[in-house]
Write an enzyme that holds these catalytic residues in place. Sequence first.
Site, PDB file in Angstrom:
ATOM      1  CB  THR A  21     -59.009 -20.687  -2.402  1.00  0.00           C
ATOM      2  OG1 THR A  21     -57.608 -20.720  -2.098  1.00  0.00           O
ATOM      3  CG2 THR A  21     -59.395 -21.924  -3.187  1.00  0.00           C
ATOM      4  N   GLY A  22     -58.121 -17.327  -2.703  1.00  0.00           N
ATOM      5  CA  GLY A  22     -57.841 -16.129  -1.916  1.00  0.00           C
ATOM      6  C   GLY A  22     -58.768 -14.980  -2.273  1.00  0.00           C
ATOM      7  CB  THR A  23     -59.044 -11.539  -0.862  1.00  0.00           C
ATOM      8  OG1 THR A  23     -59.149 -12.015   0.486  1.00  0.00           O
ATOM      9  CG2 THR A  23     -59.955 -10.342  -1.041  1.00  0.00           C
ATOM     10  CB  VAL A  24     -56.679 -10.964  -5.465  1.00  0.00           C
ATOM     11  CG1 VAL A  24     -56.510 -10.627  -6.941  1.00  0.00           C
ATOM     12  CG2 VAL A  24     -56.379  -9.741  -4.605  1.00  0.00           C
ATOM     13  N   GLY A  82     -57.664  -4.758   1.497  1.00  0.00           N
ATOM     14  CA  GLY A  82     -56.338  -4.678   0.906  1.00  0.00           C
ATOM     15  C   GLY A  82     -55.302  -5.505   1.628  1.00  0.00           C
ATOM     16  CB  CYS A 138     -54.808  -1.970  -4.412  1.00  0.00           C
ATOM     17  SG  CYS A 138     -54.225  -2.195  -2.720  1.00  0.00           S
ATOM     18  CG  LEU A 143     -50.400 -17.901  -6.496  1.00  0.00           C
ATOM     19  CD1 LEU A 143     -49.182 -18.518  -7.160  1.00  0.00           C
ATOM     20  CD2 LEU A 143     -51.003 -18.872  -5.485  1.00  0.00           C
ATOM     21  CG  ASP A 144     -50.944 -14.583  -0.093  1.00  0.00           C
ATOM     22  OD1 ASP A 144     -51.689 -13.684  -0.534  1.00  0.00           O
ATOM     23  OD2 ASP A 144     -51.264 -15.339   0.833  1.00  0.00           O
ATOM     24  CG  ASN A 155     -59.327  -2.384  -1.977  1.00  0.00           C
ATOM     25  OD1 ASN A 155     -60.376  -1.773  -1.742  1.00  0.00           O
ATOM     26  ND2 ASN A 155     -58.994  -3.497  -1.345  1.00  0.00           N
ATOM     27  CG  HIS A 158     -57.352   1.385  -1.238  1.00  0.00           C
ATOM     28  ND1 HIS A 158     -57.908   0.628  -0.226  1.00  0.00           N
ATOM     29  CD2 HIS A 158     -56.232   0.689  -1.645  1.00  0.00           C
ATOM     30  CE1 HIS A 158     -57.178  -0.461  -0.035  1.00  0.00           C
ATOM     31  NE2 HIS A 158     -56.159  -0.439  -0.884  1.00  0.00           N
TER      32      HIS A 158
END
Length: 355
Positions: free
Chosen positions: A20-23, A175, A143, A80-81, A332, A245
């Site tokens: 569910t995160g950005t990456v 990023g 990245c 994951l973070d 990135n 980037h």
Amino acid sequence: MATVPTTPGETINVGVLGATGTVGQRFITLLAVHPCAGKKYKEAVTWKQVNRIPSGVGEMIVRKCEPEEFTECKIVFSGLDADVAGDIAELAVFSNAKNYRRDPHVPLIVPFVNPSHLSILPQQQSLHSPPLKRGFIVTNANCSTTGIVIPLAALEKAFGPLELLMVTTMQAISGAGYPGVPSLDILDNVVPYISGEEEKMEWETLKILGGIQETDEGIKQFDMHARHPLRVSASCNRVPVIDGHTECVSVRFSRRPPPSPQQVREALLAYTPIAQTLGAPSAPRHCITVMEEPDRPQPRLDRYFQDGAGVCVGRVRQCQVLDIKFVVLANNVSVGAATSSIVNAEVAVLKGYVE
């Protein structure tokens, strides 16, 4: 969890941690159109991609990030973070988190640069407590590091080792993840500090561009480019760009006289990484695109070229302080994150590391 084709006639069950995160969302987007290929996801995610949630993914149930939830998978991609990324168990994990990047037994792979470092995986498995039969972990780089090491690898292949590298980054707000940098900090502004970023670039570059050597005890270790010492200086800035980037690079070669700008352009264009020769399905047609326009690359115009899977290099010219300077643009969240993890997994399958 999903089933993804990897080679003709073969499919592999894969999972995405932190989906569910950005990456994680970028993993979902890429895996849904793979070229060889307790809530529902659509209820759990705050979707922030340009494309809509891929068909069939929205109804999938988001599971807990625990190894027993992924026993049906051969491969797990982790978005994951770093503060919640954990143990790998008997899973082939391809991680975007920073947790294991400095581990002496974990390869830090940019798939278009150093897939040969996968050779350390049998040692990683044997030294794990308890020893692993199928599980291992491969990390991809930060990245901003990924963007520069691809052209640097091409230059070292063509002209021998580098001895000095200076890089100044202009890094997109994505990023920082979601929700990212507060608007009052980044609008009409440039932030000349990203915590830990400069140290990561300076250290990761050496691990990626270096080789693997064996000690007298038979233990493989990363040599951190020690045979030809490379000094790296990075200055990192956050700028009000969503994705992409931009990095200004100056290098000095060990060889004298150094190559000319035209020789550098030709070497970048000719570079063919092993991921391409192996036929990795997600590898771009051109790993490095050299742009001749004096004002390119630009994030808004070039970040989605080849779906962001390669890097764009422009403004190759002589440097009056070192030897050669140029500008790199890397997406990135694609080549700098999810795409690299996916190609890492494809190469590991093609090389027989995934059972």
